[in-house]
Write an enzyme that holds these catalytic residues in place. Structure first.
Site, short mmCIF file in Angstrom:
data_model
loop_
_atom_site.label_atom_id
_atom_site.label_comp_id
_atom_site.label_asym_id
_atom_site.label_seq_id
_atom_site.Cartn_x
_atom_site.Cartn_y
_atom_site.Cartn_z
N SER A 218 0.81 -1.21 0.00
CA SER A 218 0.00 0.00 0.00
C SER A 218 0.85 1.27 0.00
CB SER A 218 -0.96 -0.03 1.20
OG SER A 218 -1.89 1.00 1.15
N ASP B 170 -2.45 6.49 -3.45
CA ASP B 170 -1.26 5.87 -2.87
C ASP B 170 -0.82 4.71 -3.76
OD1 ASP B 170 -3.29 4.09 -2.27
OD2 ASP B 170 -2.53 3.61 -0.28
N ASP C 204 -1.15 1.52 -3.97
CA ASP C 204 -2.07 0.51 -4.52
C ASP C 204 -3.43 1.10 -4.85
OD1 ASP C 204 -2.98 0.83 -1.89
OD2 ASP C 204 -3.50 -1.28 -1.67
N ASP D 116 -5.90 2.55 -3.25
CA ASP D 116 -7.13 2.44 -2.46
C ASP D 116 -7.30 3.62 -1.51
OD1 ASP D 116 -5.22 1.86 -0.55
OD2 ASP D 116 -6.15 -0.01 0.14
#
Length: 445
Positions: A106, A245, A247, A249
């Site tokens: 992430s 960010d 990833d 999400d």
């Protein structure tokens, strides 16, 4: 479930080369997951799992190891390559697969990585299945007979499928024609999809953070570092900036002046726009959601509850109540009327839809929401000290809460990583918040 050794609140995560994020562990994890999934009913006759990843250099190693483990257990594999976490959730559900796996840490730096799972419904894997996978992890890695081994192939149209899905969350009667947007993909998983989503809806897009090299993910760009997107908005005289960010999400947005807006503010915009369409049952935040947001929900006569910090807990609270909207200050925003998980691109589209529907910019949409100043102090915890029964702290809390009544709130919690007590006060007035949190800290001196 608290006895799980490897799975945290969001899968397995750690430093690459450490005890869990390495090739040997990923092989065992793939095999264990394959063994468990092979016992579940499968739409394709045999289990099939999608693997997506972000742009970290370690993703190649972990992808290959997971693929080998799954294949050895007799599970077929689809490889999506770099794709946002919410894209893997969507594709898993849309393709009727047994599970989806995301290789990503992430918003962490490239030295970290993680492995998390989605169920066939496109939601976080149930605790019961995670516990079963952990149990099998302790068994030796085996191998099915050759005729039963899993096959692997590339899902070549993954990006196009996800782009169309994101666009479908934007009202068909609206478009983004005439809007100049800066999109910062944090050199992460959305670098090749996020700009196209907004372009195909008619916006003029200036993309930054779209040159991943395996080691620059989240580095001074993206949702955790909104300075570059703010500067680019001013440079291109854009109407709005969108920062994701690694990833994709998590979402932060900036207005035409370069001011950043966090998850609480963006969720407020989304909820207000949904109220204009019809009823909203309630909204879920977290322990860190700003008190001004809670007061705003009260003004809108909407039920509001706080979950523990983490999008997993926000989702659990939403599903328990049958509510469709929730999120975190950090920018994890969940709109269950659009997707089964938090999605930065889709959340941005909902905010842009509100701007289009009302013909107003972000500052105007948020003119009646002023976040309260938040003050925090970390106090070392002496060994053996029970802060819950500490007379001085409890008296100080009672005094502070009486001073704040209707004008703020307190939050006291022990750190999960170090022997410290985290004291937080939010209040309408900056000085009130500062003096109140000092009073709490002084009571422990």
């Amino acid at each position: 479930m608290n006895q799980r050794k490897y799975f945290g609140t969001d899968g397995v995560r750690g430093e690459v080369g450490g005890p869990v994020i390495n090739a040997e562990f990923a092989l065992r994890l793939g095999y264990a997951a394959g063994r468990v999934l092979a016992q579940q009913p499968a739409a394709h006759g045999r289990p099939m799992v999608l693997i997506g990843k972000d742009t970290r250099i370690s993703g190649y190693m972990l992808e290959s190891a997971l693929e080998a483990g799954l294949s050895a257990a007799g599970v077929d594999v689809l490889l999506a390559g770099p794709m946002p976490t919410p894209a893997v959730a969507y594709l898993t559900r849309a393709l009727r697969l047994s599970a989806g796996i995301v290789i990503s840490a992430s918003h962490n730096p490239y030295q970290d990585n993680g492995i998390k799972f989605f169920s066939e419904r496109g939601m976080k894997l149930p605790d019961e299945l995670e516990a079963r996978i952990e149990a099998v992890l302790h068994e030796p890695v085996g191998c099915e007979r050759s005729e039963r081994l899993g096959r692997a192939r590339r899902l070549n149209d993954a990006a196009g499928r996800y782009i169309e899905f994101c666009k479908s969350s934007f009202p068909h009667a609206r478009d983004l024609t005439g809007l100049r947007i800066v999109v910062d993909a944090a050199h992460g998983a959305a670098y090749h999809v996020a700009p196209d989503v907004f372009r195909e809806l008619g916006a003029e897009v200036h993309a930054i953070g779209v040159q991943p090299n395996g080691m620059n993910i989240n580095h001074d760009v993206g949702a955790l570092h909104p300075g570059p997107v703010a500067a680019a908005v001013r440079e291109h005289r854009a109407h709005v900036g969108i920062a994701l960010d690694g990833d994709a999400d998590r979402l932060v947005m900036v207005d035409g002046e370069g001011r950043a807006y966090n998850g609480d503010e963006l969720l407020y915009v989304i909820v207000r726009e949904r109220l204009a369409r019809g009823p909203v049952a309630g909204v879920v935040g977290t322990l860190m959601t700003n008190y001004a947001f809670e007061r705003a929900m009260q003004a809108l006569k909407l039920p509001f509850v706080r979950a523990a910090v983490g999008d997993r807990y926000v989702m659990e609270a939403m599903l328990e109540r049958g509510w469709q909207f929730g999120g975190e200050s950090s920018g994890h925003l969940i709109c269950l009327d659009c997707h089964t998980t938090g999605d930065g691109i889709i959340a941005a589209l909902q905010v842009l839809s509100a701007m289009r529907a009302q013909g107003r910019a972000l500052p105007e949409l948020l003119a009646d929401l002023r976040l309260y100043p938040q003050k925090m102090i970390n106090v070392p915890l002496e060994p053996g000290l029970d802060w819950r029964t500490h007379a001085g702290l409890q008296q100080a809390l009672a005094d502070v809460e009486a001073r704040l009544y209707g004008r703020g709130r307190t939050l006291v919690r022990a750190s999960g990583t170090e022997p410290k007590l985290r004291l937080m006060v939010e209040a309408e007035d900056d000085e009130l918040a500062s003096s109140a949190v000092r009073q709490l800290a002084d009571s422990l001196a």
